[in-house]
Scaffold this active site. Sequence first.
Site, PDB file in Angstrom:
ATOM      1  N   LYS A  13       0.832  -1.216   0.000  1.00  0.00           N
ATOM      2  CA  LYS A  13       0.000   0.000   0.000  1.00  0.00           C
ATOM      3  C   LYS A  13       0.867   1.267   0.000  1.00  0.00           C
ATOM      4  O   LYS A  13       0.597   2.188  -0.746  1.00  0.00           O
ATOM      5  CB  LYS A  13      -0.910   0.040   1.254  1.00  0.00           C
ATOM      6  CG  LYS A  13      -1.915  -1.093   1.333  1.00  0.00           C
ATOM      7  CD  LYS A  13      -2.942  -0.852   2.429  1.00  0.00           C
ATOM      8  CE  LYS A  13      -2.365  -0.805   3.826  1.00  0.00           C
ATOM      9  NZ  LYS A  13      -1.779  -2.078   4.305  1.00  0.00           N
ATOM     10  N   ARG A  88     -10.294   0.530   8.804  1.00  0.00           N
ATOM     11  CA  ARG A  88      -9.714  -0.764   9.184  1.00  0.00           C
ATOM     12  C   ARG A  88     -10.775  -1.698   9.756  1.00  0.00           C
ATOM     13  O   ARG A  88     -10.470  -2.819  10.113  1.00  0.00           O
ATOM     14  CB  ARG A  88      -8.655  -0.578  10.266  1.00  0.00           C
ATOM     15  CG  ARG A  88      -7.295  -0.054   9.813  1.00  0.00           C
ATOM     16  CD  ARG A  88      -6.439  -1.126   9.207  1.00  0.00           C
ATOM     17  NE  ARG A  88      -5.100  -1.299   9.734  1.00  0.00           N
ATOM     18  CZ  ARG A  88      -4.054  -0.548   9.487  1.00  0.00           C
ATOM     19  NH1 ARG A  88      -4.162   0.532   8.747  1.00  0.00           N
ATOM     20  NH2 ARG A  88      -2.882  -0.862   9.973  1.00  0.00           N
ATOM     21  N   ARG A 127      11.644  -5.169   5.515  1.00  0.00           N
ATOM     22  CA  ARG A 127      11.330  -3.772   5.171  1.00  0.00           C
ATOM     23  C   ARG A 127      12.135  -2.784   6.008  1.00  0.00           C
ATOM     24  O   ARG A 127      12.326  -2.976   7.194  1.00  0.00           O
ATOM     25  CB  ARG A 127       9.834  -3.533   5.389  1.00  0.00           C
ATOM     26  CG  ARG A 127       9.395  -2.106   5.105  1.00  0.00           C
ATOM     27  CD  ARG A 127       7.936  -2.002   4.840  1.00  0.00           C
ATOM     28  NE  ARG A 127       7.118  -2.147   6.030  1.00  0.00           N
ATOM     29  CZ  ARG A 127       5.799  -1.983   6.028  1.00  0.00           C
ATOM     30  NH1 ARG A 127       5.179  -1.697   4.898  1.00  0.00           N
ATOM     31  NH2 ARG A 127       5.107  -2.125   7.133  1.00  0.00           N
ATOM     32  N   ARG A 160      10.665  -0.604  11.359  1.00  0.00           N
ATOM     33  CA  ARG A 160       9.530  -0.295  12.236  1.00  0.00           C
ATOM     34  C   ARG A 160       9.468  -1.312  13.368  1.00  0.00           C
ATOM     35  O   ARG A 160       9.701  -2.497  13.145  1.00  0.00           O
ATOM     36  CB  ARG A 160       8.226  -0.369  11.431  1.00  0.00           C
ATOM     37  CG  ARG A 160       7.830   0.947  10.825  1.00  0.00           C
ATOM     38  CD  ARG A 160       6.655   0.813   9.904  1.00  0.00           C
ATOM     39  NE  ARG A 160       5.486   0.166  10.496  1.00  0.00           N
ATOM     40  CZ  ARG A 160       4.309   0.092   9.911  1.00  0.00           C
ATOM     41  NH1 ARG A 160       4.135   0.623   8.705  1.00  0.00           N
ATOM     42  NH2 ARG A 160       3.285  -0.508  10.491  1.00  0.00           N
ATOM     43  N   ARG A 171      -1.182  -8.335  13.619  1.00  0.00           N
ATOM     44  CA  ARG A 171      -1.713  -7.347  12.666  1.00  0.00           C
ATOM     45  C   ARG A 171      -2.523  -8.054  11.586  1.00  0.00           C
ATOM     46  O   ARG A 171      -3.554  -7.552  11.133  1.00  0.00           O
ATOM     47  CB  ARG A 171      -0.554  -6.561  12.026  1.00  0.00           C
ATOM     48  CG  ARG A 171       0.090  -5.594  13.013  1.00  0.00           C
ATOM     49  CD  ARG A 171       1.495  -5.206  12.591  1.00  0.00           C
ATOM     50  NE  ARG A 171       1.572  -4.310  11.454  1.00  0.00           N
ATOM     51  CZ  ARG A 171       2.656  -4.126  10.714  1.00  0.00           C
ATOM     52  NH1 ARG A 171       3.772  -4.801  10.985  1.00  0.00           N
ATOM     53  NH2 ARG A 171       2.654  -3.292   9.717  1.00  0.00           N
TER      54      ARG A 171
HETATM   55  P1  AMP Z   1       0.106   0.831   9.236  1.00  0.00           P
HETATM   56  O1  AMP Z   1       1.240   1.792   9.058  1.00  0.00           O
HETATM   57  O2  AMP Z   1      -1.068   1.159   8.354  1.00  0.00           O
HETATM   58  O3  AMP Z   1       0.534  -0.613   9.140  1.00  0.00           O
HETATM   59  O4  AMP Z   1      -0.427   1.040  10.742  1.00  0.00           O
HETATM   60  C1  AMP Z   1       0.412   0.802  11.851  1.00  0.00           C
HETATM   61  C2  AMP Z   1      -0.416   0.738  13.116  1.00  0.00           C
HETATM   62  O5  AMP Z   1      -1.113   1.987  13.306  1.00  0.00           O
HETATM   63  C3  AMP Z   1      -1.523  -0.309  13.120  1.00  0.00           C
HETATM   64  O6  AMP Z   1      -1.041  -1.595  13.487  1.00  0.00           O
HETATM   65  C4  AMP Z   1      -2.463   0.277  14.171  1.00  0.00           C
HETATM   66  O7  AMP Z   1      -1.966   0.099  15.484  1.00  0.00           O
HETATM   67  C5  AMP Z   1      -2.387   1.771  13.861  1.00  0.00           C
HETATM   68  N1  AMP Z   1      -3.412   2.166  12.861  1.00  0.00           N
HETATM   69  C6  AMP Z   1      -3.186   2.625  11.594  1.00  0.00           C
HETATM   70  N2  AMP Z   1      -4.339   2.878  10.967  1.00  0.00           N
HETATM   71  C7  AMP Z   1      -5.334   2.576  11.840  1.00  0.00           C
HETATM   72  C8  AMP Z   1      -6.754   2.588  11.783  1.00  0.00           C
HETATM   73  N3  AMP Z   1      -7.408   2.968  10.687  1.00  0.00           N
HETATM   74  N4  AMP Z   1      -7.442   2.189  12.887  1.00  0.00           N
HETATM   75  C9  AMP Z   1      -6.811   1.814  14.005  1.00  0.00           C
HETATM   76  N5  AMP Z   1      -5.471   1.732  14.120  1.00  0.00           N
HETATM   77  C10 AMP Z   1      -4.728   2.108  13.053  1.00  0.00           C
END
Ligand code: AMP
Length: 215
Positions: A13, A88, A127, A160, A171
């Site tokens: 993404k 999400r 990554r 990360r 996740r």
């Molecule tokens: P990402 O960078 O999209 O993988 O997001 C990393 C982390 O941020 C996720 O594992 C969640 O803890 C939090 N997060 C990101 N987007 C959301 C969302 N829409 N709702 C809830 N938590 C989120």
Amino acid sequence: MNLLIMGPAGSGKGTMSEKIVELLEIPHISTGDMFRDAMANQTKVGLEAKSYMDQGLLVPDEVTDRIVKERLSQDDCAKGYLLDGYPRNPHQAKALAEMTKELNREVELVINLEVSYEELVKRITGRRLCKECGAIYHIHFKPSKVEDVCDICGGELYQRSDDNEEKLKVRHEEYLTKTAPSIDYYREKGLVKDIDGSRSPELVMNEIKSILEAF
Ligand code: AMP
């Protein structure tokens, strides 16, 4: 154009978003990036999000919905936006429908990247990201020219804290049980384009480009 990009962690993404926003000249709104920035700046939102993110769990909806609504209300979203990592879960999908209706910025297209779990593990564990500009690398598939240094800005690369197999499992479970059902919400509206995200970034982007052109 008002776009969503969906798919599990590691499906590409972020990589595709970088290319799409450059092509369409629209803002890239990533809730994950917003939370990571908030954490780095130790804001109230950052402190609230930290414990959930550290565990690979979703941050509570009321916090997430609020920051998305604030961001989508800004003027630069009038010409369109690419939302990445939100919604999400079905609650967030409903909240997004309400806020975008109010703002007259309703979602027009959903790009859904599909990748097998085995491939996600390979991608996520290798990554690396640039601390300065956020550029995405992979130790095997897309290494930087100099180890741990960004090719673009010279910034330091880092991994990360949630990019390991143990956190990815959590996740991914969150994705399967909460996020995947929210894609159906858009599927019923005929907005979803499913894309095989396991191919090279070039091939995936070519398909996305033809979808955007046909739109
Ligand atoms: P990402 O960078 O999209 O993988 O997001 C990393 C982390 O941020 C996720 O594992 C969640 O803890 C939090 N997060 C990101 N987007 C959301 C969302 N829409 N709702 C809830 N938590 C989120």
